[in-house]
Design a protein around this motif. Sequence first.
Motif, short mmCIF file in Angstrom:
data_model
loop_
_atom_site.label_atom_id
_atom_site.label_comp_id
_atom_site.label_asym_id
_atom_site.label_seq_id
_atom_site.Cartn_x
_atom_site.Cartn_y
_atom_site.Cartn_z
N UNK A 241 -4.92 97.42 -58.51
CA UNK A 241 -4.32 98.94 -58.37
C UNK A 241 -3.32 98.60 -58.16
N UNK A 242 -1.55 99.56 -57.86
CA UNK A 242 -0.26 100.26 -57.57
C UNK A 242 -0.70 99.82 -56.09
N UNK A 243 -0.60 100.48 -54.96
CA UNK A 243 -0.83 100.38 -54.08
C UNK A 243 -2.44 100.77 -53.52
N UNK A 244 -2.65 100.64 -51.84
CA UNK A 244 -4.32 101.09 -50.77
C UNK A 244 -3.69 102.42 -50.99
N UNK A 245 -3.88 103.07 -51.65
CA UNK A 245 -4.24 104.65 -52.14
C UNK A 245 -5.37 104.87 -51.47
N UNK A 246 -5.79 106.14 -50.85
CA UNK A 246 -6.84 106.71 -50.71
C UNK A 246 -7.77 107.01 -51.97
N UNK A 247 -9.91 106.79 -51.66
CA UNK A 247 -9.68 106.88 -53.17
C UNK A 247 -11.17 107.88 -52.94
N UNK A 248 -12.03 108.63 -53.97
CA UNK A 248 -12.81 109.40 -53.64
C UNK A 248 -14.03 108.91 -55.00
N UNK A 249 -15.10 108.93 -54.75
CA UNK A 249 -16.26 108.98 -55.95
C UNK A 249 -16.35 110.26 -56.33
N UNK A 250 -16.77 110.60 -57.31
CA UNK A 250 -16.97 111.26 -58.30
C UNK A 250 -18.83 110.92 -57.90
N UNK A 251 -19.66 111.99 -57.58
CA UNK A 251 -20.77 111.87 -57.23
C UNK A 251 -22.05 111.53 -58.15
N UNK A 252 -21.58 110.85 -60.02
CA UNK A 252 -21.77 110.09 -60.81
C UNK A 252 -21.37 108.92 -61.14
N UNK A 253 -20.95 108.01 -60.28
CA UNK A 253 -20.39 106.58 -59.94
C UNK A 253 -19.36 106.28 -61.41
N UNK A 254 -19.11 107.03 -62.57
CA UNK A 254 -18.65 106.72 -63.23
C UNK A 254 -16.67 107.11 -63.64
#
Length: 69
Positions: free
Chosen positions: A29-42
């Motif tokens: 990843x280019x930086x330490x930005x926020x991440x939010x996972x989809x319910x299906x995990x894909x």
Amino acid sequence: MAQLELETGEFEFGELDFENKTIKPIIDLPDNAPISMAHNGKYSLYGWRFESIIDIEQQKIYSLISMPN
């Protein structure tokens, strides 16, 4: 004046295996930005404004918006 964003380090998106206490790297990843996972995990939304999507199976990042130069 210091510009901290120029020297932030290296970041990677990975899958945690709690049972074996390991991390399976998926993509850098280019930086330490926020991440939010989809319910299906894909998929995962990524970025300070969730402007990108990470395709976990294809191990690619796609931009959802056009950024000005």
